[in-house]
Design a protein around this motif. Structure first.
Motif, PDB file in Angstrom:
ATOM      1  N   LYS A   1      -2.869  16.086  50.828  1.00 50.39           N
ATOM      2  CA  LYS A   1      -3.711  16.905  49.274  1.00 50.39           C
ATOM      3  C   LYS A   1      -4.121  18.178  49.452  1.00 50.39           C
ATOM      4  CE  LYS A   1      -6.958  14.737  46.336  1.00 50.39           C
ATOM      5  NZ  LYS A   1      -7.454  14.225  45.953  1.00 50.39           N
TER       6      LYS A   1
ATOM      7  N   VAL B   1      -7.085  20.542  47.307  1.00 49.22           N
ATOM      8  CA  VAL B   1      -7.155  21.391  45.846  1.00 49.22           C
ATOM      9  C   VAL B   1      -7.823  22.825  46.269  1.00 49.22           C
ATOM     10  CG1 VAL B   1      -9.045  21.133  44.162  1.00 49.22           C
ATOM     11  CG2 VAL B   1      -8.605  18.967  45.354  1.00 49.22           C
TER      12      VAL B   1
ATOM     13  N   ASP C   1      -3.768  19.195  42.554  1.00 49.30           N
ATOM     14  CA  ASP C   1      -3.886  19.075  43.407  1.00 49.30           C
ATOM     15  C   ASP C   1      -2.538  19.479  44.155  1.00 49.30           C
ATOM     16  OD1 ASP C   1      -6.231  17.755  43.326  1.00 49.30           O
ATOM     17  OD2 ASP C   1      -5.678  15.847  42.102  1.00 49.30           O
TER      18      ASP C   1
END
Length: 181
Positions: A66, A68, A136
């Motif tokens: 993931k 951001v 995300d």
């Protein structure tokens, strides 16, 4: 001597569990990850568009993890509502579309578990001035390099009119082992 006769049985389609898929990918070691995908953003709004993008950070995402991602820009008016449309293109061909409300969180899952974008949403009303939008981003570590070059067109409209037009170009980045020293 024995004979065994077989015939097709019922096929049960399993529901894809994206959270479990993401968890398994995050558990992989860095050496097994498929590298990075570069991100470049450009503004495609005109004089009537109220918001204009100025940047994106970071300028890459790591496959299998993931990331951001924050988009920055500026609004010339207060925004009380609006919707957005993502159009993900491979070459000139649209491969996936998503829509959502700019004032609330939403998720766009890519086909066949290849990734997702979770938009955090903005706290409306949004005052005139500088704005940041957080996402995300997850891209499967198994996405082939040929599919790392995409264009993501983002358009947003609301009661104030055209709010945003941006294009995000993706391209293959360095493999993790190429950049570790």
């Amino acid at each position: 001597c024995a004979k065994i006769a077989t015939s097709p049985g019922a096929v049960e389609e399993e529901e894809f569990d994206e959270e479990e898929f993401d968890k398994l990918q995050e558990e992989e070691s860095d050496e097994m990850l498929g590298g990075k995908i570069n991100l470049a953003i450009s503004d495609c709004g005109d004089a009537a568009t109220h918001g204009h993008v100025s940047g994106i950070s970071p300028t890459f995402v790591t496959k299998g993890k993931k990331s951001v991602v924050t988009g920055t820009g500026h609004l010339d008016t207060t925004v009380t509502d609006g919707s957005f449309d993502f159009d993900i293109k491979f070459g000139d061909m649209s491969v996936h579309k998503c829509t959502g409300d700019i004032c609330g969180p939403s998720k766009c899952s890519f086909p066949m578990g290849t990734g997702s974008i979770v938009y955090h949403g903005l706290n409306c009303p949004i005052a005139e001035g500088d704005v940041t939008m957080d996402f995300d981003v997850r891209v499967s570590r198994i996405v082939p390099k040929e599919f790392e070059t995409l264009t993501i067109e983002l358009q947003s409209k609301g009661s104030a009119g055209n709010l945003l037009c941006a294009k995000i170009a993706t391209s293959p980045g360095a493999m993790d082992e190429e950049i570790s020293v």
